[in-house]
Motif scaffolding. Structure first.
Motif, PDB file in Angstrom:
ATOM      1  N   LYS A 142       5.494   0.218   9.720  1.00  0.00           N
ATOM      2  CA  LYS A 142       6.010   1.451   9.127  1.00  0.00           C
ATOM      3  C   LYS A 142       5.299   1.727   7.801  1.00  0.00           C
ATOM      4  O   LYS A 142       5.192   2.856   7.360  1.00  0.00           O
ATOM      5  CB  LYS A 142       7.519   1.340   8.901  1.00  0.00           C
ATOM      6  N   GLU A 143       4.853   0.632   7.179  1.00  0.00           N
ATOM      7  CA  GLU A 143       4.154   0.767   5.908  1.00  0.00           C
ATOM      8  C   GLU A 143       2.932  -0.145   5.891  1.00  0.00           C
ATOM      9  O   GLU A 143       2.997  -1.269   6.369  1.00  0.00           O
ATOM     10  CB  GLU A 143       5.073   0.385   4.744  1.00  0.00           C
ATOM     11  N   VAL A 144       1.834   0.351   5.362  1.00  0.00           N
ATOM     12  CA  VAL A 144       0.613  -0.438   5.281  1.00  0.00           C
ATOM     13  C   VAL A 144       0.075  -0.354   3.857  1.00  0.00           C
ATOM     14  O   VAL A 144       0.077   0.718   3.252  1.00  0.00           O
ATOM     15  CB  VAL A 144      -0.469   0.097   6.266  1.00  0.00           C
ATOM     16  N   LYS A 145      -0.357  -1.487   3.324  1.00  0.00           N
ATOM     17  CA  LYS A 145      -0.935  -1.474   1.979  1.00  0.00           C
ATOM     18  C   LYS A 145      -2.314  -0.825   2.021  1.00  0.00           C
ATOM     19  O   LYS A 145      -3.108  -1.105   2.923  1.00  0.00           O
ATOM     20  CB  LYS A 145      -1.078  -2.909   1.467  1.00  0.00           C
ATOM     21  N   SER A 146      -2.598  -0.011   1.030  1.00  0.00           N
ATOM     22  CA  SER A 146      -3.915   0.638   0.999  1.00  0.00           C
ATOM     23  C   SER A 146      -5.013  -0.427   0.892  1.00  0.00           C
ATOM     24  O   SER A 146      -6.109  -0.268   1.418  1.00  0.00           O
ATOM     25  CB  SER A 146      -4.006   1.633  -0.162  1.00  0.00           C
ATOM     26  N   ASP A 147      -4.691  -1.536   0.233  1.00  0.00           N
ATOM     27  CA  ASP A 147      -5.618  -2.671   0.151  1.00  0.00           C
ATOM     28  C   ASP A 147      -6.007  -3.195   1.531  1.00  0.00           C
ATOM     29  O   ASP A 147      -7.166  -3.515   1.790  1.00  0.00           O
ATOM     30  CB  ASP A 147      -4.945  -3.829  -0.602  1.00  0.00           C
ATOM     31  N   ASP A 148      -5.004  -3.309   2.398  1.00  0.00           N
ATOM     32  CA  ASP A 148      -5.259  -3.846   3.736  1.00  0.00           C
ATOM     33  C   ASP A 148      -6.154  -2.909   4.541  1.00  0.00           C
ATOM     34  O   ASP A 148      -7.004  -3.359   5.306  1.00  0.00           O
ATOM     35  CB  ASP A 148      -3.932  -4.072   4.482  1.00  0.00           C
ATOM     36  N   ILE A 149      -5.942  -1.614   4.347  1.00  0.00           N
ATOM     37  CA  ILE A 149      -6.799  -0.648   5.041  1.00  0.00           C
ATOM     38  C   ILE A 149      -8.224  -0.766   4.503  1.00  0.00           C
ATOM     39  O   ILE A 149      -9.184  -0.804   5.263  1.00  0.00           O
ATOM     40  CB  ILE A 149      -6.266   0.794   4.875  1.00  0.00           C
ATOM     41  N   GLY A 150      -8.325  -0.865   3.180  1.00  0.00           N
ATOM     42  CA  GLY A 150      -9.639  -1.026   2.551  1.00  0.00           C
ATOM     43  C   GLY A 150     -10.370  -2.242   3.093  1.00  0.00           C
ATOM     44  O   GLY A 150     -11.545  -2.176   3.453  1.00  0.00           O
ATOM     45  N   ILE A 156       1.475   4.720   3.483  1.00  0.00           N
ATOM     46  CA  ILE A 156       0.510   3.869   2.807  1.00  0.00           C
ATOM     47  C   ILE A 156       1.072   3.482   1.440  1.00  0.00           C
ATOM     48  O   ILE A 156       1.501   4.350   0.674  1.00  0.00           O
ATOM     49  CB  ILE A 156      -0.838   4.609   2.620  1.00  0.00           C
ATOM     50  N   ILE A 157       1.079   2.178   1.175  1.00  0.00           N
ATOM     51  CA  ILE A 157       1.545   1.715  -0.132  1.00  0.00           C
ATOM     52  C   ILE A 157       0.341   1.594  -1.052  1.00  0.00           C
ATOM     53  O   ILE A 157      -0.579   0.821  -0.789  1.00  0.00           O
ATOM     54  CB  ILE A 157       2.227   0.338  -0.038  1.00  0.00           C
ATOM     55  N   LYS A 158       0.338   2.370  -2.112  1.00  0.00           N
ATOM     56  CA  LYS A 158      -0.797   2.325  -3.030  1.00  0.00           C
ATOM     57  C   LYS A 158      -0.635   1.160  -4.004  1.00  0.00           C
ATOM     58  O   LYS A 158       0.394   0.510  -4.047  1.00  0.00           O
ATOM     59  CB  LYS A 158      -0.895   3.654  -3.778  1.00  0.00           C
ATOM     60  N   LYS A 159      -1.697   0.912  -4.749  1.00  0.00           N
ATOM     61  CA  LYS A 159      -1.695  -0.249  -5.650  1.00  0.00           C
ATOM     62  C   LYS A 159      -0.541  -0.211  -6.651  1.00  0.00           C
ATOM     63  O   LYS A 159       0.029  -1.225  -7.000  1.00  0.00           O
ATOM     64  CB  LYS A 159      -3.021  -0.325  -6.404  1.00  0.00           C
ATOM     65  N   ASP A 160      -0.195   0.992  -7.100  1.00  0.00           N
ATOM     66  CA  ASP A 160       0.886   1.102  -8.089  1.00  0.00           C
ATOM     67  C   ASP A 160       2.265   1.179  -7.435  1.00  0.00           C
ATOM     68  O   ASP A 160       3.260   1.427  -8.102  1.00  0.00           O
ATOM     69  CB  ASP A 160       0.646   2.317  -8.997  1.00  0.00           C
ATOM     70  N   GLY A 161       2.298   0.959  -6.108  1.00  0.00           N
ATOM     71  CA  GLY A 161       3.590   0.918  -5.421  1.00  0.00           C
ATOM     72  C   GLY A 161       4.049   2.252  -4.864  1.00  0.00           C
ATOM     73  O   GLY A 161       5.010   2.316  -4.113  1.00  0.00           O
ATOM     74  N   ARG A 162       3.347   3.321  -5.241  1.00  0.00           N
ATOM     75  CA  ARG A 162       3.720   4.619  -4.694  1.00  0.00           C
ATOM     76  C   ARG A 162       3.366   4.694  -3.216  1.00  0.00           C
ATOM     77  O   ARG A 162       2.427   4.048  -2.771  1.00  0.00           O
ATOM     78  CB  ARG A 162       2.992   5.741  -5.453  1.00  0.00           C
ATOM     79  N   ARG A 163       4.135   5.472  -2.481  1.00  0.00           N
ATOM     80  CA  ARG A 163       3.867   5.648  -1.049  1.00  0.00           C
ATOM     81  C   ARG A 163       3.299   7.029  -0.792  1.00  0.00           C
ATOM     82  O   ARG A 163       3.732   7.998  -1.409  1.00  0.00           O
ATOM     83  CB  ARG A 163       5.179   5.526  -0.263  1.00  0.00           C
ATOM     84  N   GLU A 164       2.360   7.085   0.130  1.00  0.00           N
ATOM     85  CA  GLU A 164       1.898   8.398   0.582  1.00  0.00           C
ATOM     86  C   GLU A 164       1.597   8.318   2.067  1.00  0.00           C
ATOM     87  O   GLU A 164       1.440   7.233   2.618  1.00  0.00           O
ATOM     88  CB  GLU A 164       0.665   8.849  -0.218  1.00  0.00           C
TER      89      GLU A 164
END
Ligand SMILES: [Zn+2]
Length: 152
Positions: free
Chosen positions: A101-109, A51-59
């Motif tokens: 492989k990566e999803v923006k947390s925004d998109d999940i929201g 998950i790509i968070k708003k500040d660009g960090r991945r978790e």
């Protein structure tokens, strides 16, 4: 598969049945050594994207985190737990299908909000205020009035 009775790994599949939702298969097996029967279940393992968070960090994708957010948003609202569980399941299904492989947390929201929109307006606004992090009250108002327009 090792027989749970005699621990030999020589067995034959007597019956194999796919579950209603098509996500698991049950196999009835019979041990070729001791003749006892046992059942195995094969299920799909969801490969979790980052998950790509708003500040660009991945978790890593955290189902519990979304679940907690939803429970909080739906607090004291008449939203059955079943609905919340269904939203989470559709998120997982969506992630699985897009196979990213990566999803923006925004998109999940936004995805969650799209589902929540049809369930409960108050919960929607609560969840939106956390996930969409509106710049100010006007942006929040615009979003909500859009929702009200669509509902009426
Ligand atoms: Zn056996």
């Amino acid at each position: 598969m090792k027989c749970p009775f005699c621990f030999n790994s020589d067995d034959k599949v007597a019956d194999s049945r796919v579950s209603k939702d098509g996500r698991s298969t049950r196999r009835k097996r019979q041990c070729n050594v001791c003749g006892k029967r046992f059942t195995t279940i094969e299920t799909i393992v969801v490969s979790s994207p980052l998950i790509i968070k708003k500040d660009g960090r991945r978790e890593s994708f955290d189902r519990q985190k979304i679940l907690n957010g939803l429970i909080k948003a739906c607090e004291k609202r008449q939203v059955p737990y079943q609905n919340i569980e269904e939203i989470i399941q559709s998120v997982e299904k969506w992630i699985e299908e897009t196979n990213l492989k990566e999803v923006k947390s925004d998109d999940i929201g936004k995805f969650v909000l799209g589902k929540l929109k049809n369930i409960d307006a108050i919960s929607y606004v609560r969840f939106a205020s956390v996930y969409l992090s509106f710049k100010d009250i006007n942006e929040l108002y615009e979003n909500v009035s859009e929702l009200i327009k669509k509902q009426s």
